[in-house]
Design a protein around this motif. Sequence first.
Motif, PDB file in Angstrom:
ATOM      1  N   ASP A  99       1.029  -1.759  -4.827  1.00 52.66           N
ATOM      2  CA  ASP A  99      -0.184  -0.954  -4.654  1.00 52.66           C
ATOM      3  C   ASP A  99      -1.040  -1.128  -5.909  1.00 52.66           C
TER       4      ASP A  99
ATOM      5  N   SER B 119       2.094   1.405   5.654  1.00 49.83           N
ATOM      6  CA  SER B 119       1.868   2.726   6.250  1.00 49.83           C
ATOM      7  C   SER B 119       0.562   3.322   5.753  1.00 49.83           C
TER       8      SER B 119
ATOM      9  N   ALA C 128       0.867  -1.186   0.000  1.00 50.28           N
ATOM     10  CA  ALA C 128       0.000   0.000   0.000  1.00 50.28           C
ATOM     11  C   ALA C 128       0.904   1.236   0.000  1.00 50.28           C
TER      12      ALA C 128
ATOM     13  N   LEU D 101      -3.704  -6.165  -1.491  1.00 50.53           N
ATOM     14  CA  LEU D 101      -4.041  -7.052  -0.378  1.00 50.53           C
ATOM     15  C   LEU D 101      -5.505  -7.435  -0.508  1.00 50.53           C
TER      16      LEU D 101
HETATM   17  C1  LIG Z   1      -3.036   6.903   2.138  1.00 53.32           C
HETATM   18  S1  LIG Z   1      -2.171   5.978   0.915  1.00 53.32           S
HETATM   19  C2  LIG Z   1      -0.714   5.554   1.817  1.00 53.32           C
HETATM   20  C3  LIG Z   1       0.500   5.565   0.944  1.00 53.32           C
HETATM   21  C4  LIG Z   1       1.835   5.308   1.652  1.00 53.32           C
HETATM   22  N1  LIG Z   1       1.869   4.016   2.284  1.00 53.32           N
HETATM   23  C5  LIG Z   1       2.153   6.371   2.661  1.00 53.32           C
HETATM   24  O1  LIG Z   1       1.985   6.162   3.867  1.00 53.32           O
HETATM   25  O2  LIG Z   1       2.565   7.456   2.246  1.00 53.32           O
HETATM   26  C6  LIG Z   1      -3.113   4.449   0.930  1.00 53.32           C
HETATM   27  C7  LIG Z   1      -2.784   3.537  -0.247  1.00 53.32           C
HETATM   28  O3  LIG Z   1      -3.477   2.280  -0.069  1.00 53.32           O
HETATM   29  C8  LIG Z   1      -3.665   1.756  -1.375  1.00 53.32           C
HETATM   30  N2  LIG Z   1      -4.608   0.613  -1.358  1.00 53.32           N
HETATM   31  C9  LIG Z   1      -5.960   0.637  -1.474  1.00 53.32           C
HETATM   32  N3  LIG Z   1      -6.459  -0.617  -1.443  1.00 53.32           N
HETATM   33  C10 LIG Z   1      -5.393  -1.451  -1.322  1.00 53.32           C
HETATM   34  C11 LIG Z   1      -5.255  -2.876  -1.241  1.00 53.32           C
HETATM   35  N4  LIG Z   1      -6.323  -3.697  -1.253  1.00 53.32           N
HETATM   36  N5  LIG Z   1      -4.016  -3.395  -1.123  1.00 53.32           N
HETATM   37  C12 LIG Z   1      -2.927  -2.589  -1.083  1.00 53.32           C
HETATM   38  N6  LIG Z   1      -3.003  -1.232  -1.164  1.00 53.32           N
HETATM   39  C13 LIG Z   1      -4.222  -0.676  -1.272  1.00 53.32           C
HETATM   40  C14 LIG Z   1      -4.145   2.948  -2.158  1.00 53.32           C
HETATM   41  O4  LIG Z   1      -4.031   2.752  -3.564  1.00 53.32           O
HETATM   42  C15 LIG Z   1      -3.234   4.065  -1.610  1.00 53.32           C
HETATM   43  O5  LIG Z   1      -2.115   4.268  -2.436  1.00 53.32           O
END
Ligand SMILES: C[S@@+](CC[C@H](N)C(=O)[O-])C[C@H]1O[C@@H](n2cnc3c(N)ncnc32)[C@H](O)[C@@H]1O
Length: 232
Positions: free
Chosen positions: A60, A148, A39, A132
């Motif tokens: 992601d 995160s 993510a 995920l």
């Molecule tokens: C708020 S951002 C956080 C980005 C980074 N980890 C940070 O802390 O700067 C949340 C991220 O979760 C991703 N996301 C959404 N559904 C997801 C999934 N099922 N599995 C993995 N990532 C996912 C979104 O695409 C987005 O980029």
Amino acid sequence: MTGEFELEAAAPWGRNRAEYTTFFDLAGLPARRRILDCAAGPSSFTAEASRLGHLVVAADPLYGLPKEEIKVRIEESREAIAAGLRSAGHRFVWDAYGTPENLEATRLSAMKHFLEDYEEGLAEGRYLEAALPGLPFEDAAFDLALSSHFLFLYSAQFDLDFHLASVLELCRVAPEVRIFPLLDLDGERSRHLLPVIDHLQGRGLATEIRKVDYEFQKGGNEMLLIRCEAPS
Ligand SMILES: C[S@@+](CC[C@H](N)C(=O)[O-])C[C@H]1O[C@@H](n2cnc3c(N)ncnc32)[C@H](O)[C@@H]1O
């Protein structure tokens, strides 16, 4: 208090390596660790840590999009986040960033760094489209998995089953998992945290809620560390 900070389920918004280092207590991490940032979104962690010699892969669903579309998604997040901070600014600790404008500048600089690295990183396999709870990696492909601002933060949008399956999947691909923060978008400790810990401990896995030297959401200064190898 609820409803002040509404975001589309996990809007893309990115933090930098210095922030990740404090979220996850990474100072002193040995070089050439194989790290999964799951993510990872538009964070600059992968771009920065790769340059320092770590073997980082960012996963992601966002990475199915071309760079120009990611830029549009970031702009949409920017408007939603600015509105959320206007109505819920009192729920944050401003010591580190000073003002919402400085915070936004820090985030935009991290995301610019990500965007500059994105196409090269896609070609090198450092950015991988994946979601995920099902990751396209071999068992134990990494030394450490980080997540995160996704798991626990979006507890209203993703249920306990999703959290359990996701944490177990991260444990499948790395012997150690670290997750930050443990609060949801309303600034409350995630309703899924204790059930997830109970489940992991029931499987014989060791968990630790570790205080870290970062607090932006008030009370959001804890990280969950999971050692994924059950004693035999
Ligand atoms: C708020 S951002 C956080 C980005 C980074 N980890 C940070 O802390 O700067 C949340 C991220 O979760 C991703 N996301 C959404 N559904 C997801 C999934 N099922 N599995 C993995 N990532 C996912 C979104 O695409 C987005 O980029």
